[in-house]
Enzyme design. Sequence first.
Site, PDB file in Angstrom:
ATOM      1  N   GLU A 152       0.816  -1.225   0.000  1.00 32.27           N
ATOM      2  CA  GLU A 152       0.000   0.000   0.000  1.00 32.27           C
ATOM      3  C   GLU A 152       0.844   1.266   0.000  1.00 32.27           C
ATOM      4  O   GLU A 152       0.517   2.257  -0.660  1.00 32.27           O
ATOM      5  CB  GLU A 152      -0.920  -0.003   1.232  1.00 32.27           C
ATOM      6  CG  GLU A 152      -1.960   1.091   1.233  1.00 32.27           C
ATOM      7  CD  GLU A 152      -2.915   0.950   0.049  1.00 32.27           C
ATOM      8  OE1 GLU A 152      -2.687   1.652  -0.957  1.00 32.27           O
ATOM      9  OE2 GLU A 152      -3.858   0.157   0.112  1.00 32.27           O
ATOM     10  N   GLY A 209      13.432  17.309   5.262  1.00 29.26           N
ATOM     11  CA  GLY A 209      13.596  15.851   5.254  1.00 29.26           C
ATOM     12  C   GLY A 209      12.793  15.112   4.208  1.00 29.26           C
ATOM     13  O   GLY A 209      12.682  13.893   4.273  1.00 29.26           O
ATOM     14  N   GLU A 212      16.088  13.922  -0.830  1.00 29.59           N
ATOM     15  CA  GLU A 212      17.350  13.292  -0.452  1.00 29.59           C
ATOM     16  C   GLU A 212      18.523  14.214  -0.772  1.00 29.59           C
ATOM     17  O   GLU A 212      18.358  15.221  -1.455  1.00 29.59           O
ATOM     18  CB  GLU A 212      17.492  11.988  -1.222  1.00 29.59           C
ATOM     19  CG  GLU A 212      16.293  11.113  -0.974  1.00 29.59           C
ATOM     20  CD  GLU A 212      16.538   9.657  -1.252  1.00 29.59           C
ATOM     21  OE1 GLU A 212      17.677   9.282  -1.536  1.00 29.59           O
ATOM     22  OE2 GLU A 212      15.555   8.914  -1.173  1.00 29.59           O
ATOM     23  N   LYS A 227       6.113   5.334  -9.779  1.00 32.72           N
ATOM     24  CA  LYS A 227       4.770   5.222  -9.199  1.00 32.72           C
ATOM     25  C   LYS A 227       3.723   4.974 -10.292  1.00 32.72           C
ATOM     26  O   LYS A 227       2.810   4.164 -10.115  1.00 32.72           O
ATOM     27  CB  LYS A 227       4.436   6.489  -8.398  1.00 32.72           C
ATOM     28  CG  LYS A 227       5.196   6.534  -7.078  1.00 32.72           C
ATOM     29  CD  LYS A 227       5.010   7.847  -6.359  1.00 32.72           C
ATOM     30  CE  LYS A 227       5.705   7.812  -5.007  1.00 32.72           C
ATOM     31  NZ  LYS A 227       5.913   9.144  -4.437  1.00 32.72           N
ATOM     32  N   GLY A 324       4.494  11.628   5.105  1.00 33.19           N
ATOM     33  CA  GLY A 324       5.812  11.479   5.733  1.00 33.19           C
ATOM     34  C   GLY A 324       5.955  10.051   6.190  1.00 33.19           C
ATOM     35  O   GLY A 324       5.058   9.226   5.980  1.00 33.19           O
TER      36      GLY A 324
HETATM   37  N1  NAP Z   1      10.500   8.046   3.633  1.00 31.01           N
HETATM   38  C1  NAP Z   1       9.248   7.944   3.222  1.00 31.01           C
HETATM   39  O1  NAP Z   1       8.371   8.687   3.687  1.00 31.01           O
HETATM   40  C2  NAP Z   1       8.836   6.903   2.213  1.00 31.01           C
HETATM   41  C3  NAP Z   1       7.562   6.981   1.633  1.00 31.01           C
HETATM   42  C4  NAP Z   1       7.135   5.955   0.757  1.00 31.01           C
HETATM   43  C5  NAP Z   1       8.015   4.921   0.443  1.00 31.01           C
HETATM   44  N2  NAP Z   1       9.283   4.909   1.001  1.00 31.01           N
HETATM   45  C6  NAP Z   1      10.171   3.790   0.672  1.00 31.01           C
HETATM   46  O2  NAP Z   1      10.465   3.079   1.876  1.00 31.01           O
HETATM   47  C7  NAP Z   1      11.777   2.518   1.800  1.00 31.01           C
HETATM   48  C8  NAP Z   1      12.574   2.960   3.036  1.00 31.01           C
HETATM   49  O3  NAP Z   1      12.677   4.385   3.057  1.00 31.01           O
HETATM   50  P1  NAP Z   1      13.410   5.123   4.275  1.00 31.01           P
HETATM   51  O4  NAP Z   1      13.092   6.564   4.112  1.00 31.01           O
HETATM   52  O5  NAP Z   1      13.112   4.430   5.557  1.00 31.01           O
HETATM   53  O6  NAP Z   1      14.943   4.853   3.897  1.00 31.01           O
HETATM   54  P2  NAP Z   1      16.194   4.952   4.888  1.00 31.01           P
HETATM   55  O7  NAP Z   1      15.901   5.884   6.011  1.00 31.01           O
HETATM   56  O8  NAP Z   1      17.380   5.173   4.029  1.00 31.01           O
HETATM   57  O9  NAP Z   1      16.297   3.468   5.534  1.00 31.01           O
HETATM   58  C9  NAP Z   1      16.663   2.354   4.761  1.00 31.01           C
HETATM   59  C10 NAP Z   1      16.955   1.187   5.682  1.00 31.01           C
HETATM   60  O10 NAP Z   1      17.376   0.079   4.871  1.00 31.01           O
HETATM   61  C11 NAP Z   1      18.700  -0.340   5.275  1.00 31.01           C
HETATM   62  N3  NAP Z   1      19.430  -0.762   4.087  1.00 31.01           N
HETATM   63  C12 NAP Z   1      20.213  -0.007   3.262  1.00 31.01           C
HETATM   64  N4  NAP Z   1      20.689  -0.774   2.260  1.00 31.01           N
HETATM   65  C13 NAP Z   1      20.221  -2.023   2.477  1.00 31.01           C
HETATM   66  C14 NAP Z   1      20.388  -3.255   1.812  1.00 31.01           C
HETATM   67  N5  NAP Z   1      21.142  -3.343   0.716  1.00 31.01           N
HETATM   68  N6  NAP Z   1      19.789  -4.352   2.320  1.00 31.01           N
HETATM   69  C15 NAP Z   1      19.021  -4.272   3.434  1.00 31.01           C
HETATM   70  N7  NAP Z   1      18.822  -3.132   4.115  1.00 31.01           N
HETATM   71  C16 NAP Z   1      19.421  -2.019   3.638  1.00 31.01           C
HETATM   72  C17 NAP Z   1      19.306   0.879   5.927  1.00 31.01           C
HETATM   73  O11 NAP Z   1      20.370   0.518   6.801  1.00 31.01           O
HETATM   74  P3  NAP Z   1      21.544   1.620   7.068  1.00 31.01           P
HETATM   75  O12 NAP Z   1      20.849   2.866   7.560  1.00 31.01           O
HETATM   76  O13 NAP Z   1      22.377   0.984   8.104  1.00 31.01           O
HETATM   77  O14 NAP Z   1      22.207   1.834   5.737  1.00 31.01           O
HETATM   78  C18 NAP Z   1      18.097   1.444   6.672  1.00 31.01           C
HETATM   79  O15 NAP Z   1      17.871   0.725   7.850  1.00 31.01           O
HETATM   80  C19 NAP Z   1      12.363   3.007   0.476  1.00 31.01           C
HETATM   81  O16 NAP Z   1      12.219   2.002  -0.494  1.00 31.01           O
HETATM   82  C20 NAP Z   1      11.528   4.215   0.126  1.00 31.01           C
HETATM   83  O17 NAP Z   1      11.473   4.451  -1.269  1.00 31.01           O
HETATM   84  C21 NAP Z   1       9.691   5.861   1.872  1.00 31.01           C
END
Ligand code: NAP
Length: 351
Positions: A152, A209, A212, A227, A324
Site C-alpha cells: 500500500e 527531510g 534526499e 509510481k 511522511g
Molecule cells: N520516507 C518515506 O516517507 C517513504 C515513503 C514511501 C516509500 N518509502 C520507501 O520506503 C523505503 C525505506 O525508506 P526510508 O526513508 O526508511 O529509507 P532509509 O531511512 O534510508 O532506511 C533504509 C533502511 O534500509 C537499510 N538498508 C540499506 N541498504 C540495504 C540493503 N542493501 N539491504 C538491506 N537493508 C538495507 C538501511 O540501513 P543503514 O541505515 O544501516 O544503511 C536502513 O535501515 C524506500 O524504499 C523508500 O522508497 C519511503
Amino acid sequence: MPEVKLALLGFGNVGQALARLLLEKRADLRRNYSLEWKAVGLFTRAHGSAIDRHGINLESALDYMARGNPLDKLPIETAPVDALDFIDTCAADVLFENSPVSYTDGEPALTHLRRALEHGMHAITANKGPVVHGYQQLRELAASMGRKFYFESTVMDGAPIFSLWREALPAAELKSLRGVLNSTTNLILTQMESGSTFEAAVRHAQDIGIAETDPSGDIDGWDASVKVAVLVTVLMDQQIRLADVKRQGIRSISLREVQAAVQDGRRWKLVCQAERTPDGMQASVQPELIGREDPLYNVMGTSSAVTFHSDVLGALTITEEDPGPHTTAYGLLADMLNAVVQGEAPAARAD
Ligand SMILES: NC(=O)c1ccc[n+]([C@@H]2O[C@H](COP(=O)([O-])OP(=O)(O)OC[C@H]3O[C@@H](n4cnc5c(N)ncnc54)[C@H](OP(=O)(O)O)[C@@H]3O)[C@@H](O)[C@H]2O)c1
C-alpha cells in the site's frame, strides 16, 4: 488469535516510524482485533541487526538508533550475518521490507521479499522497486504459499489506493489515471510560486527531510515514473517498464515561468498520467500548465492526489495531505492487519 511475529528489514525513517506506530497502536490492536504482536527481528545495513524469538524491545531499539548505538548491542539472542541470513533465521510471520529503492532492478528488495514468501511469511513493503520489477512473480508466489504480498505505501504513502481497488471496487476496470504523485517536486513548485529560486526550494525540501541529498530521483521524474509504472502494473494489470513511461522532470521550468503562470491564474504541476488507448498504454510524467478548473490546481506543497476514471464510476479522486514516514508507516500497518486478520474483519473485531 496467536501472537504475530514481525521482522523489520530496513530500520531507517520508515522502519522506525512503523515501530513507533506499532507501539502506539498496541492496545487498540489488542482491543479491536485481539491481535498481539512481537518484533522478532530488526535489520539495518550499517547500524547493526538483531534477532530474538522472545521479542525485541522496540522502545530500546528506537533509543539505540537515536543515540547511534548498533542494534546488535541490544540484549538479544543473535545477530544475522546478512539480510538473507536474517530472513532465513528470524522465523517471522510477517516481513516488512523497507530498504532503499532501486529503480533499475528492484534489488535487493525483490530477493528479500521472494525469500520471505518462500518461508511462508506475509511480505509487505513500501519499496516501489520490487513491485515494478517483480509484481507478477511475487503475487503468484504469495498465492501459491497462501500468503499476502501487499505494498500500500508504495504510492501516496498510507492513503488507500491498492486496498481500495482490491476491496471496495470489485469488477471495476480502470481506464485512466491522472495525478500529482511526487511531494518533493510539488513542494518545490509551490515554493517557487512564493518567490524562492529552484535551488533554495530544493534546499528547503532537503531541510524538512523530504528530499534526499541527491534529489535527482524526484526532480528528474524518476520517483513519479516508478509510481505510474506501479499503478499501471497493478491496477491496469499491464506490466510496463520504467522506460515505457515518457518522463520529463521540472528542471527546465524557470522561476519566471512559474511566476508568470501565477499572474495568469495558472500553475505548473508535474503531472502523472496513464491511459489505455486503442494504440496501447500511454503513460507519462511531465510538467503541465494547468488552470483553476483542474482538480490538481489546489494540490499544494507536499500534498498529492490522483484521479481514477473507471468503466463504472465517474472521476474518483483521492487526496493526501502532510505525508511522511508516519503516513507510510500507517500503510504498512494497514497491510499487516489486512494480511493477518483478512477474512475475519470486521467479525474479528471485538467491538
Ligand atoms: N520516507 C518515506 O516517507 C517513504 C515513503 C514511501 C516509500 N518509502 C520507501 O520506503 C523505503 C525505506 O525508506 P526510508 O526513508 O526508511 O529509507 P532509509 O531511512 O534510508 O532506511 C533504509 C533502511 O534500509 C537499510 N538498508 C540499506 N541498504 C540495504 C540493503 N542493501 N539491504 C538491506 N537493508 C538495507 C538501511 O540501513 P543503514 O541505515 O544501516 O544503511 C536502513 O535501515 C524506500 O524504499 C523508500 O522508497 C519511503
